[in-house]
Design a protein around this motif. Structure first.
Motif, PDB file in Angstrom:
ATOM      1  N   GLU A  74       0.838  -1.203   0.000  1.00  0.00           N
ATOM      2  CA  GLU A  74       0.000   0.000   0.000  1.00  0.00           C
ATOM      3  C   GLU A  74       0.876   1.257   0.000  1.00  0.00           C
ATOM      4  N   GLU A  75       1.899   1.268   0.835  1.00  0.00           N
ATOM      5  CA  GLU A  75       2.815   2.413   0.877  1.00  0.00           C
ATOM      6  C   GLU A  75       3.525   2.596  -0.464  1.00  0.00           C
ATOM      7  N   TYR A  76       3.961   1.504  -1.063  1.00  0.00           N
ATOM      8  CA  TYR A  76       4.655   1.564  -2.347  1.00  0.00           C
ATOM      9  C   TYR A  76       3.740   2.149  -3.427  1.00  0.00           C
ATOM     10  N   LEU A  77       2.494   1.671  -3.453  1.00  0.00           N
ATOM     11  CA  LEU A  77       1.564   2.160  -4.474  1.00  0.00           C
ATOM     12  C   LEU A  77       1.227   3.633  -4.270  1.00  0.00           C
ATOM     13  N   GLN A  78       1.125   4.060  -3.025  1.00  0.00           N
ATOM     14  CA  GLN A  78       0.871   5.476  -2.763  1.00  0.00           C
ATOM     15  C   GLN A  78       2.057   6.332  -3.212  1.00  0.00           C
ATOM     16  N   ALA A  79       3.273   5.857  -2.980  1.00  0.00           N
ATOM     17  CA  ALA A  79       4.454   6.587  -3.427  1.00  0.00           C
ATOM     18  C   ALA A  79       4.499   6.670  -4.951  1.00  0.00           C
ATOM     19  N   ARG A  80       4.173   5.570  -5.618  1.00  0.00           N
ATOM     20  CA  ARG A  80       4.147   5.561  -7.089  1.00  0.00           C
ATOM     21  C   ARG A  80       3.073   6.503  -7.621  1.00  0.00           C
ATOM     22  N   GLN A  81       1.951   6.567  -6.916  1.00  0.00           N
ATOM     23  CA  GLN A  81       0.860   7.445  -7.333  1.00  0.00           C
ATOM     24  C   GLN A  81       1.342   8.898  -7.362  1.00  0.00           C
ATOM     25  N   GLN A  82       2.155   9.265  -6.395  1.00  0.00           N
ATOM     26  CA  GLN A  82       2.660  10.634  -6.324  1.00  0.00           C
ATOM     27  C   GLN A  82       3.549  10.979  -7.529  1.00  0.00           C
ATOM     28  N   GLN A  83       4.135   9.962  -8.140  1.00  0.00           N
ATOM     29  CA  GLN A  83       5.011  10.172  -9.290  1.00  0.00           C
ATOM     30  C   GLN A  83       4.233  10.210 -10.607  1.00  0.00           C
ATOM     31  N   GLY A  84       2.931   9.908 -10.524  1.00  0.00           N
ATOM     32  CA  GLY A  84       2.111   9.822 -11.722  1.00  0.00           C
ATOM     33  C   GLY A  84       1.948  11.156 -12.418  1.00  0.00           C
ATOM     34  N   ASN A  85       1.671  11.095 -13.716  1.00  0.00           N
ATOM     35  CA  ASN A  85       1.472  12.279 -14.525  1.00  0.00           C
ATOM     36  C   ASN A  85       0.201  12.074 -15.335  1.00  0.00           C
ATOM     37  N   GLU A  86      -0.860  12.766 -14.946  1.00  0.00           N
ATOM     38  CA  GLU A  86      -2.159  12.571 -15.590  1.00  0.00           C
ATOM     39  C   GLU A  86      -2.109  12.914 -17.074  1.00  0.00           C
ATOM     40  N   GLN A  87      -1.419  13.965 -17.443  1.00  0.00           N
ATOM     41  CA  GLN A  87      -1.345  14.356 -18.857  1.00  0.00           C
ATOM     42  C   GLN A  87      -0.638  13.289 -19.685  1.00  0.00           C
ATOM     43  N   ALA A  88       0.434  12.729 -19.159  1.00  0.00           N
ATOM     44  CA  ALA A  88       1.146  11.668 -19.873  1.00  0.00           C
ATOM     45  C   ALA A  88       0.256  10.430 -20.001  1.00  0.00           C
ATOM     46  N   PHE A  89      -0.499  10.119 -18.943  1.00  0.00           N
ATOM     47  CA  PHE A  89      -1.410   8.972 -18.994  1.00  0.00           C
ATOM     48  C   PHE A  89      -2.473   9.182 -20.068  1.00  0.00           C
ATOM     49  N   LEU A  90      -3.096  10.362 -20.077  1.00  0.00           N
ATOM     50  CA  LEU A  90      -4.141  10.633 -21.062  1.00  0.00           C
ATOM     51  C   LEU A  90      -3.583  10.628 -22.478  1.00  0.00           C
ATOM     52  N   MET A 102      -3.305   7.071 -23.456  1.00  0.00           N
ATOM     53  CA  MET A 102      -4.622   6.471 -23.700  1.00  0.00           C
ATOM     54  C   MET A 102      -5.187   6.877 -25.064  1.00  0.00           C
ATOM     55  N   HIS A 103      -4.837   8.067 -25.540  1.00  0.00           N
ATOM     56  CA  HIS A 103      -5.308   8.511 -26.855  1.00  0.00           C
ATOM     57  C   HIS A 103      -4.677   7.696 -27.978  1.00  0.00           C
ATOM     58  N   LYS A 104      -3.592   7.005 -27.692  1.00  0.00           N
ATOM     59  CA  LYS A 104      -2.935   6.171 -28.702  1.00  0.00           C
ATOM     60  C   LYS A 104      -3.597   4.802 -28.841  1.00  0.00           C
ATOM     61  N   VAL A 105      -4.441   4.445 -27.878  1.00  0.00           N
ATOM     62  CA  VAL A 105      -5.088   3.132 -27.898  1.00  0.00           C
ATOM     63  C   VAL A 105      -6.256   3.165 -28.876  1.00  0.00           C
ATOM     64  N   ALA A 106      -6.340   2.140 -29.702  1.00  0.00           N
ATOM     65  CA  ALA A 106      -7.419   2.070 -30.692  1.00  0.00           C
ATOM     66  C   ALA A 106      -8.784   2.026 -29.998  1.00  0.00           C
ATOM     67  N   ASP A 107      -9.739   2.706 -30.570  1.00  0.00           N
ATOM     68  CA  ASP A 107     -11.097   2.755 -30.013  1.00  0.00           C
ATOM     69  C   ASP A 107     -11.923   1.641 -30.639  1.00  0.00           C
ATOM     70  N   THR A 108     -11.784   0.428 -30.084  1.00  0.00           N
ATOM     71  CA  THR A 108     -12.504  -0.730 -30.617  1.00  0.00           C
ATOM     72  C   THR A 108     -13.272  -1.402 -29.484  1.00  0.00           C
ATOM     73  N   GLU A 109     -14.255  -2.183 -29.867  1.00  0.00           N
ATOM     74  CA  GLU A 109     -15.027  -2.950 -28.905  1.00  0.00           C
ATOM     75  C   GLU A 109     -14.161  -4.093 -28.363  1.00  0.00           C
ATOM     76  N   PRO A 110     -14.296  -4.421 -27.086  1.00  0.00           N
ATOM     77  CA  PRO A 110     -13.532  -5.563 -26.542  1.00  0.00           C
ATOM     78  C   PRO A 110     -14.077  -6.880 -27.101  1.00  0.00           C
ATOM     79  N   ALA A 111     -13.228  -7.884 -27.070  1.00  0.00           N
ATOM     80  CA  ALA A 111     -13.659  -9.222 -27.489  1.00  0.00           C
ATOM     81  C   ALA A 111     -14.775  -9.694 -26.555  1.00  0.00           C
ATOM     82  N   ASP A 112     -15.616 -10.588 -27.058  1.00  0.00           N
ATOM     83  CA  ASP A 112     -16.759 -11.072 -26.257  1.00  0.00           C
ATOM     84  C   ASP A 112     -16.339 -11.592 -24.887  1.00  0.00           C
TER      85      ASP A 112
END
Length: 79
Positions: free
Chosen positions: A45-61, A64-74
């Motif tokens: 839990e502590e490790y994940l909280q520390a990693r969260q602080q290093q996150g960059n929302e703009q880089a994540f978004l 995500m824009h590079k991922v193809a917009d397709t329906e998931p497999a059944d």
């Protein structure tokens, strides 16, 4: 290795004793494993909280824009 004196209620001691026997380990081994499992959960839990602080929302978004917009497999759809 260290020695630790631990006071347990009789009912808890009896349950630990029975579970250790069922698991085929000593009470010491059983308690050591239980403490290690709890520590792992808390440290994760502590490790994940520390990693969260290093996150960059703009880089994540941007990623995500590079991922193809397709329906998931059944098999991967929520039911």
């Amino acid at each position: 290795m260290s020695t630790l004196s631990l006071r347990l209620p009789d009912s808890l001691h009896q349950q630990v004793k029975a579970l250790a026997k069922k698991d085929g380990v000593s009470i010491n081994q059983f308690v050591s494993s239980a403490v290690a499992e709890k520590m792992t959960a808390l440290l994760t839990e502590e490790y994940l909280q520390a990693r969260q602080q290093q996150g960059n929302e703009q880089a994540f978004l941007a990623s995500m824009h590079k991922v193809a917009d397709t329906e998931p497999a059944d098999y991967d759809k929520l039911k």
